[in-house]
Enzyme design. Structure first.
Site, short mmCIF file in Angstrom:
data_model
loop_
_atom_site.label_atom_id
_atom_site.label_comp_id
_atom_site.label_asym_id
_atom_site.label_seq_id
_atom_site.Cartn_x
_atom_site.Cartn_y
_atom_site.Cartn_z
N LYS A 112 0.86 -1.19 0.00
CA LYS A 112 0.00 0.00 0.00
C LYS A 112 0.89 1.23 0.00
O LYS A 112 2.00 1.19 0.53
CB LYS A 112 -0.88 0.02 1.26
CG LYS A 112 -2.09 0.90 1.14
CD LYS A 112 -3.16 0.21 0.34
CE LYS A 112 -4.45 0.96 0.33
NZ LYS A 112 -5.56 0.05 0.04
N1 GLU Z 1 -7.11 0.39 -3.23
C1 GLU Z 1 -7.91 -0.78 -3.43
C2 GLU Z 1 -7.91 -1.66 -2.21
O1 GLU Z 1 -7.65 -1.22 -1.13
C3 GLU Z 1 -7.52 -1.51 -4.71
C4 GLU Z 1 -6.19 -2.15 -4.71
C5 GLU Z 1 -5.78 -2.71 -6.04
O2 GLU Z 1 -6.59 -2.73 -6.95
O3 GLU Z 1 -4.63 -3.14 -6.15
O4 GLU Z 1 -8.24 -2.81 -2.25
#
Ligand code: GLU
Length: 476
Positions: free
Chosen positions: A107
């Site tokens: 993240k």
């Molecule tokens: N930000 C989204 C999540 O927290 C999508 C993550 C992604 O598609 O890699 O799941």
């Protein structure tokens, strides 16, 4: 944990993880290896804006590399900090494992309020951040693949993809370095609404299991269910829209930063969304009752509560007052570990974040596969499928002529049956299948084991088991 000391977001995730591993039989030490975040990179960089250099702080955290690339969004918000990014990265690991997306968890975040910048300034900042990450393989189609999150969207992903391509001119898979891109920049149909769509599919699957519905003290189907949505951003909006327009659920309240709107007959989600876009809040909207104290509305009577914004909105201070029988965590971490305990004791069924909002990363997975295969889904088989269907329709038409007035084809059967699946239909089918299968894997554990009394623990058990298995396969 005491009443007045809530754990941090990361502690909350770890507490939930610990609850699950305490009833698992993992080899010594593996539990800790899985729980800890492998690395968090902090970057501070300057961008010349409005005649002076402004310094920004960003993070990219890699929680687990049991599978690569690692995956997870990039968030733009003032509240971004290391604890939050690490908690979110850990959730990504478990989320991907649960929905069988072949990624580790990661993240990222940048501390800034995007509303304070012009588009060209945001582009400059994003490109610089992307440069810093890409140069350390923290953006790379085979190592680390970011995606949108709070405060970012298609536009930012397109800048990131372009920045990576400029730095890696001969990488044939460059467009797979980030997902959530616009279609013209290598994106996939259905990605923008994927997380909200996933929430809808999750609820549809829940309502296919009478035993589960009964556990929540509910009955029947989604039709007519009273739903409160907290946060009408991308995820909350799409979930509310699909549930009301396609499943007949009633959105009885929408809670936003500046208050809440209530309508027992069901709000017009589209109209509320348009109002929010134009007025930056819900106050002043004429076709519903406005309440300034939005937090209180979370405690209103309803069947389903969908927290779809920030973490920690249901905590030890309000969990007791929440009246919903079923809560589906469209956001990441909206219920703190303390609140989770209180709600479990009350018998509230919680469909946990690592499952409920996995629609986004699932469709990201499809986008990444599309980018690596360099071909749009459905391009090879669509017309062939239509041609085969045409054969059957020809025969039915012959039968129709032969039988005269005694039989005829159902209206619209022909055009519906003849249409071969395009990319959007295939994405929806793949997402629906993923959400059904992942739910079934959780509920199997939930029902089969006496020591598992909630879906969250069941979800963690399934996910951790899969992560542990890949570590074992690696010889760890
Ligand atoms: N930000 C989204 C999540 O927290 C999508 C993550 C992604 O598609 O890699 O799941």
């Amino acid at each position: 944990m005491t009443e007045n000391r809530e754990p941090t977001f990361r502690e909350s995730v770890d507490l939930m993880f610990n609850r699950a591993v305490s009833i698992m039989d993992l080899p010594p030490g593996l539990e800790e290896k899985i729980r800890v975040c492998n690395a968090t990179y902090t970057v501070r960089f300057g961008v010349r804006l409005r005649g002076r250099i402004q310094t920004f702080t960003g993070y990219r955290s890699v929680h687990s590399e049991h599978m690569e690339p690692v995956k997870g969004g990039i968030r733009y918000a003032l509240a971004v900090n290391q604890d939050e990014v690490e908690a979110l990265a850990a959730l990504m690991t478990y989320k991907c494992a649960l929905v069988e997306a072949p990624f580790g968890g990661s993240k990222g975040g940048l501390c800034l309020d995007p509303s304070q910048y012009e588009e060209h300034e945001l582009e400059q900042i994003t490109r610089r951040f992307a440069y810093e990450l890409a140069k350390r393989d923290l953006i790379d189609p085979s190592q680390n693949v970011p995606a949108p999150d709070m405060g970012t969207g298609e536009r930012e992903m397109a800048w990131i993809a372009d920045q990576y391509r400029r730095m890696n001119t001969s990488d044939i898979n460059a467009s797979g370095c980030v997902t959530g891109k616009p279609i013209h920049a290598g994106g996939i149909h259905g990605r923008v609404e994927a997380t909200g769509r996933g929430v809808q599919y999750a609820l549809q699957e829940f309502f296919r299991h009478p035993e589960d519905i009964e556990k929540a003290g509910l009955e029947g189907t989604l039709e007519g269910k009273r739903v409160i949505v907290q946060g009408l951003g991308n995820v909350g909006y799409h979930a509310a829209k699909f549930l009301s327009q396609e499943d007949g659920a009633r959105i009885v309240a929408v809670v936003e930063r500046d208050g809440a709107l209530i309508d027992d007959m069901g709000l017009d989600v589209e109209a509320v969304r348009n109002w929010i876009s134009a007025h930056h809040g819900v106050s002043g909207y004429a076709d519903a009752k406005y309440v300034a104290d939005g937090a209180k509305v979370l405690e209103m009577e309803c069947d389903i509560l969908i927290p779809a914004a920030l973490e920690g909105v249901i905590n030890v201070s309000n969990a007791d007052a929440v009246q919903a029988r079923l809560i589906i965590e469209a956001a990441n971490g909206p219920i703190t570990a303390g609140a989770d305990e209180i709600l479990r004791r009350k018998g509230v069924v919680i469909i946990p974040d690592l499952y409920a909002n996995a629609g986004g990363v699932t469709v990201s997975y499809f986008e990444w596969v599309k980018n690596l295969s360099h071909i749009r889904f459905g391009r090879m088989q669509r017309r062939q499928e239509e041609a085969r269907h045409q054969l059957l329709v020809n025969e039915l038409e012959r039968l129709d002529r032969y039988l005269g007035d005694s039989w005829s084809m159902t209206p619209h059967f022909k055009e519906k049956y003849l249409r071969g699946a395009g990319e959007l239909e295939l994405v929806r089918s793949g997402l629906d299948d993923t959400m059904r299968i992942a739910y079934q894997s959780m509920r199997e554990v939930w029902h089969a084991r006496d020591d598992v009394t909630d879906l969250r623990t069941a979800a963690y058990l399934v996910a951790i088991d899969r992560v542990a298995l890949s570590y074992r396969e690696k010889g760890l």
